[in-house]
Design a protein around this motif. Sequence first.
Motif, PDB file in Angstrom:
ATOM      1  N   ALA A 138       2.146 -13.379  11.190  1.00 29.10           N
ATOM      2  CA  ALA A 138       2.589 -14.022   9.952  1.00 29.10           C
ATOM      3  C   ALA A 138       4.015 -14.164   9.432  1.00 29.10           C
ATOM      4  O   ALA A 138       4.406 -14.457   8.361  1.00 29.10           O
ATOM      5  CB  ALA A 138       1.515 -13.876   8.557  1.00 29.10           C
ATOM      6  N   GLY A 139       4.680 -13.270  10.173  1.00 29.13           N
ATOM      7  CA  GLY A 139       6.069 -12.890   9.922  1.00 29.13           C
ATOM      8  C   GLY A 139       6.363 -11.666   9.139  1.00 29.13           C
ATOM      9  O   GLY A 139       7.797 -11.699   8.959  1.00 29.13           O
ATOM     10  N   ARG A 140       5.534 -10.931   8.938  1.00 32.74           N
ATOM     11  CA  ARG A 140       5.904  -9.727   8.253  1.00 32.74           C
ATOM     12  C   ARG A 140       6.642  -8.632   9.097  1.00 32.74           C
ATOM     13  O   ARG A 140       6.180  -8.789  10.530  1.00 32.74           O
ATOM     14  CB  ARG A 140       4.664  -8.973   7.611  1.00 32.74           C
ATOM     15  N   LEU A 141       7.339  -7.934   8.467  1.00 34.53           N
ATOM     16  CA  LEU A 141       7.697  -6.725   9.361  1.00 34.53           C
ATOM     17  C   LEU A 141       7.032  -5.534   8.866  1.00 34.53           C
ATOM     18  O   LEU A 141       7.254  -4.945   7.745  1.00 34.53           O
ATOM     19  CB  LEU A 141       9.308  -6.590   9.115  1.00 34.53           C
ATOM     20  N   VAL A 142       6.135  -4.946   9.685  1.00 39.98           N
ATOM     21  CA  VAL A 142       5.207  -4.022   9.469  1.00 39.98           C
ATOM     22  C   VAL A 142       5.461  -2.758   9.817  1.00 39.98           C
ATOM     23  O   VAL A 142       5.804  -2.457  11.074  1.00 39.98           O
ATOM     24  CB  VAL A 142       3.649  -4.329   9.990  1.00 39.98           C
ATOM     25  N   THR A 143       5.490  -1.936   8.728  1.00 38.39           N
ATOM     26  CA  THR A 143       5.610  -0.260   9.274  1.00 38.39           C
ATOM     27  C   THR A 143       4.215   0.370   9.022  1.00 38.39           C
ATOM     28  O   THR A 143       3.336  -0.376   8.290  1.00 38.39           O
ATOM     29  CB  THR A 143       6.787   0.379   8.234  1.00 38.39           C
ATOM     30  N   PHE A 144       4.081   1.429   9.546  1.00 33.95           N
ATOM     31  CA  PHE A 144       2.799   2.178   9.576  1.00 33.95           C
ATOM     32  C   PHE A 144       3.022   3.520   8.615  1.00 33.95           C
ATOM     33  O   PHE A 144       3.978   4.219   9.078  1.00 33.95           O
ATOM     34  CB  PHE A 144       2.208   2.848  10.768  1.00 33.95           C
ATOM     35  N   GLY A 145       2.160   3.583   7.489  1.00 35.26           N
ATOM     36  CA  GLY A 145       2.415   4.684   6.687  1.00 35.26           C
ATOM     37  C   GLY A 145       1.216   5.546   6.672  1.00 35.26           C
ATOM     38  O   GLY A 145       0.007   5.398   6.913  1.00 35.26           O
ATOM     39  N   ILE A 146       1.711   7.214   7.030  1.00 30.26           N
ATOM     40  CA  ILE A 146       0.727   8.215   7.487  1.00 30.26           C
ATOM     41  C   ILE A 146      -0.063   8.580   6.103  1.00 30.26           C
ATOM     42  O   ILE A 146       0.893   8.836   4.970  1.00 30.26           O
ATOM     43  CB  ILE A 146       1.285   9.112   8.153  1.00 30.26           C
TER      44      ILE A 146
ATOM     45  N   PRO B   3       1.529  17.932   0.385  1.00 30.81           N
ATOM     46  CA  PRO B   3       2.874  17.753  -0.101  1.00 30.81           C
ATOM     47  C   PRO B   3       4.077  18.087   1.001  1.00 30.81           C
ATOM     48  O   PRO B   3       3.998  19.297   1.033  1.00 30.81           O
ATOM     49  CB  PRO B   3       2.955  18.627  -1.324  1.00 30.81           C
ATOM     50  N   GLU B   4       4.626  17.175   1.559  1.00 27.46           N
ATOM     51  CA  GLU B   4       5.380  17.362   2.668  1.00 27.46           C
ATOM     52  C   GLU B   4       6.910  17.205   2.135  1.00 27.46           C
ATOM     53  O   GLU B   4       7.093  15.821   1.918  1.00 27.46           O
ATOM     54  CB  GLU B   4       5.157  16.681   3.870  1.00 27.46           C
ATOM     55  N   THR B   5       7.746  18.116   2.326  1.00 28.83           N
ATOM     56  CA  THR B   5       9.275  17.767   1.867  1.00 28.83           C
ATOM     57  C   THR B   5      10.258  17.489   3.081  1.00 28.83           C
ATOM     58  O   THR B   5      11.291  17.099   2.812  1.00 28.83           O
ATOM     59  CB  THR B   5       9.780  19.204   1.262  1.00 28.83           C
ATOM     60  N   GLY B   6       9.589  17.469   4.364  1.00 29.07           N
ATOM     61  CA  GLY B   6      10.505  17.018   5.348  1.00 29.07           C
ATOM     62  C   GLY B   6      10.320  15.592   5.793  1.00 29.07           C
ATOM     63  O   GLY B   6      11.012  15.310   6.806  1.00 29.07           O
ATOM     64  N   TYR B   7       9.402  14.901   5.040  1.00 27.41           N
ATOM     65  CA  TYR B   7       9.416  13.476   5.525  1.00 27.41           C
ATOM     66  C   TYR B   7       9.794  12.409   4.523  1.00 27.41           C
ATOM     67  O   TYR B   7       9.578  12.850   3.333  1.00 27.41           O
ATOM     68  CB  TYR B   7       7.912  13.014   6.091  1.00 27.41           C
ATOM     69  N   GLY B   8      10.260  11.319   4.626  1.00 28.32           N
ATOM     70  CA  GLY B   8      10.459  10.280   3.749  1.00 28.32           C
ATOM     71  C   GLY B   8       9.170   9.593   3.519  1.00 28.32           C
ATOM     72  O   GLY B   8       8.033   9.799   4.329  1.00 28.32           O
ATOM     73  N   TYR B   9       8.984   9.013   2.577  1.00 29.78           N
ATOM     74  CA  TYR B   9       7.673   8.218   2.036  1.00 29.78           C
ATOM     75  C   TYR B   9       7.984   6.765   1.818  1.00 29.78           C
ATOM     76  O   TYR B   9       8.971   6.303   1.604  1.00 29.78           O
ATOM     77  CB  TYR B   9       7.216   9.009   0.576  1.00 29.78           C
ATOM     78  N   ILE B  10       6.823   6.293   1.956  1.00 35.99           N
ATOM     79  CA  ILE B  10       6.835   4.802   1.669  1.00 35.99           C
ATOM     80  C   ILE B  10       5.795   4.483   0.688  1.00 35.99           C
ATOM     81  O   ILE B  10       4.582   4.992   0.544  1.00 35.99           O
ATOM     82  CB  ILE B  10       6.146   3.672   2.700  1.00 35.99           C
ATOM     83  N   GLN B  11       6.295   3.880  -0.702  1.00 34.92           N
ATOM     84  CA  GLN B  11       5.606   3.600  -1.674  1.00 34.92           C
ATOM     85  C   GLN B  11       4.879   2.131  -1.430  1.00 34.92           C
ATOM     86  O   GLN B  11       5.472   1.132  -1.453  1.00 34.92           O
ATOM     87  CB  GLN B  11       6.194   3.544  -3.101  1.00 34.92           C
ATOM     88  N   ARG B  12       3.489   2.106  -1.609  1.00 33.33           N
ATOM     89  CA  ARG B  12       2.928   0.541  -1.459  1.00 33.33           C
ATOM     90  C   ARG B  12       3.057   0.064  -2.555  1.00 33.33           C
ATOM     91  O   ARG B  12       2.690   0.541  -3.822  1.00 33.33           O
ATOM     92  CB  ARG B  12       1.656   0.906  -0.893  1.00 33.33           C
ATOM     93  N   GLY B  13       3.016  -1.137  -2.558  1.00 35.72           N
ATOM     94  CA  GLY B  13       2.888  -2.313  -3.646  1.00 35.72           C
ATOM     95  C   GLY B  13       1.532  -2.917  -3.608  1.00 35.72           C
ATOM     96  O   GLY B  13       0.516  -2.450  -3.239  1.00 35.72           O
ATOM     97  N   ALA B  14       1.783  -4.416  -3.911  1.00 33.06           N
ATOM     98  CA  ALA B  14       0.269  -5.205  -4.009  1.00 33.06           C
ATOM     99  C   ALA B  14      -0.064  -5.176  -2.509  1.00 33.06           C
ATOM    100  O   ALA B  14       0.744  -5.275  -1.688  1.00 33.06           O
ATOM    101  CB  ALA B  14       0.814  -6.811  -4.575  1.00 33.06           C
ATOM    102  N   ALA B  15      -1.344  -5.702  -2.690  1.00 28.86           N
ATOM    103  CA  ALA B  15      -2.170  -6.197  -1.388  1.00 28.86           C
ATOM    104  C   ALA B  15      -1.429  -7.045  -0.749  1.00 28.86           C
ATOM    105  O   ALA B  15      -1.145  -8.238  -1.141  1.00 28.86           O
ATOM    106  CB  ALA B  15      -3.397  -6.072  -1.575  1.00 28.86           C
TER     107      ALA B  15
ATOM    108  N   SER C 116       6.473   7.085   9.112  1.00 28.46           N
ATOM    109  CA  SER C 116       5.961   7.171  10.505  1.00 28.46           C
ATOM    110  C   SER C 116       7.096   6.780  11.457  1.00 28.46           C
ATOM    111  O   SER C 116       7.218   7.417  12.523  1.00 28.46           O
ATOM    112  CB  SER C 116       4.818   6.753  10.977  1.00 28.46           C
ATOM    113  N   GLY C 117       7.856   5.862  11.088  1.00 22.80           N
ATOM    114  CA  GLY C 117       9.027   5.555  12.046  1.00 22.80           C
ATOM    115  C   GLY C 117       8.494   4.574  13.169  1.00 22.80           C
ATOM    116  O   GLY C 117       8.965   4.424  14.273  1.00 22.80           O
ATOM    117  N   MET C 118       7.200   3.904  13.086  1.00 26.72           N
ATOM    118  CA  MET C 118       6.614   3.175  13.829  1.00 26.72           C
ATOM    119  C   MET C 118       6.440   1.708  13.106  1.00 26.72           C
ATOM    120  O   MET C 118       6.319   1.671  11.999  1.00 26.72           O
ATOM    121  CB  MET C 118       5.003   3.690  14.330  1.00 26.72           C
TER     122      MET C 118
END
Length: 467
Positions: free
Chosen positions: A135-143, A148-160, A193-195
Amino acid sequence: MLLPVILAGGSGTRLWPLSRQLNPKQFLALTSEHTMLQETVRRLDGFEIGAPIVICNEEHRFLAAEQMHGLGFSDATIMLEPVGRNTAPAITLAALKAMGDGKDPLLLVLAADHLIRDRGAFQAAVSAAEPLAEAGRLVTFGIVPDRPETGYGYIQRGAADGPTGYKVERFVEKPDLETAQGYVDGGRHFWNSGMFLFRASRYLGELERHRPEMIAACRKALDHAARDLDFVRIDRPAFEACPSDSIDYAVMEKTDDAAMVPLDAGWSDIGSWSALWDVSEKDASGNAFAGDVLSSGASNTLVRADQRLVAVVGTHDLVVIETKDALLVAHKDRVQDVKNIVSQIKDQGRQEHFNHREIYRPWGHYDTVDGGSRDAVRRITVKPGARLATQMHNHRAEHWIVVSGTAAVTKGDQVITLRENESTYIAAGEIHGLENRGSVPLEIIEVQTGSYLGEDDVTRFEGTHYD
């Protein structure tokens, strides 16, 4: 159909002495009989995929090619970065190459050095992401975080976003411990995840919009690329002029079409020896042993013995890693400091950070068993049907003794056949070559003598890619 894009660059030091500059962790078998690169491709079994695009450093080209051939992918495209420019340019090269044949595939971008223990859960997440990418989205995978991990970046999810994903609210830098704990407790933050999964044209379109200078440099670098056997050699001057940036900064944080699919599949980036201990099978005392290991009273200890018997007595929370030329003993709580040892090795002008004693080439491998200032002894193994380049050395002579197999040896204009227990002498300045025309591996002992034994004392007359 999915087109895998495997990011296999990098030469990390956190898993030294097993990981070296010329043989980093993505090319090592750490959790199975297959290397991490191979496992990355194998977890796609069951999907309809195109021939993978592997992007790696030029100095790792033979490892990548050999390991892809080992999986039956003789048609994989291996793109060689002359310099590192982070993930966005690397993915751009792959996307441009993928569209060069007039196609516009879905690109599944994966890192070659990640462990995913639950293949079924991983494949389910990829399948869930496909409609979003279509559908044209650029999808990333959030682990899904389990601590609590301080060595990784995070993704905050929004609406469905559809039945399977979420809009990306924002990307978050590596947090402090208190903030990370809040992320885990809140349930709306996921490890980055970087995927990724997206259509090639959608990624390039967003890059053109936000970083036009990057896509222009990559187009030029690919337009001037050269094909060399299995490899696509990216033009150095053009690629050096390309800005260096991650896909997160260049595209994902700027696009309005970023989506995320949660992934709970036993993911790890194996970023340290303690992380490998975490994911390894352990005995009743918490020990994870690989190789020839004996123990008495050991607990929570990781041991990898590559060449010799390693015995541990009364150890607790230790890491012991043995290779042919180095031994690491570290407390599990201090394994991040391994990089300090690697820095000392470099500062002292040593070579143990650079490569293993055993060196792999497309034709086989060799192990420098012993040597001094005017002599060196190597054990050389040549695969069936393989040959070394015809060459000449100005400052050293070589004695070859066949241990097993049959060798076809070129000496000047003459080709002689040597069998088990037979030998020959190659004088300094003599043109020579070696080929295994048999069906079993050829093993020879090479004794070098001379005033200079450096690897740069060579003149090659043909087939330079064999060395």
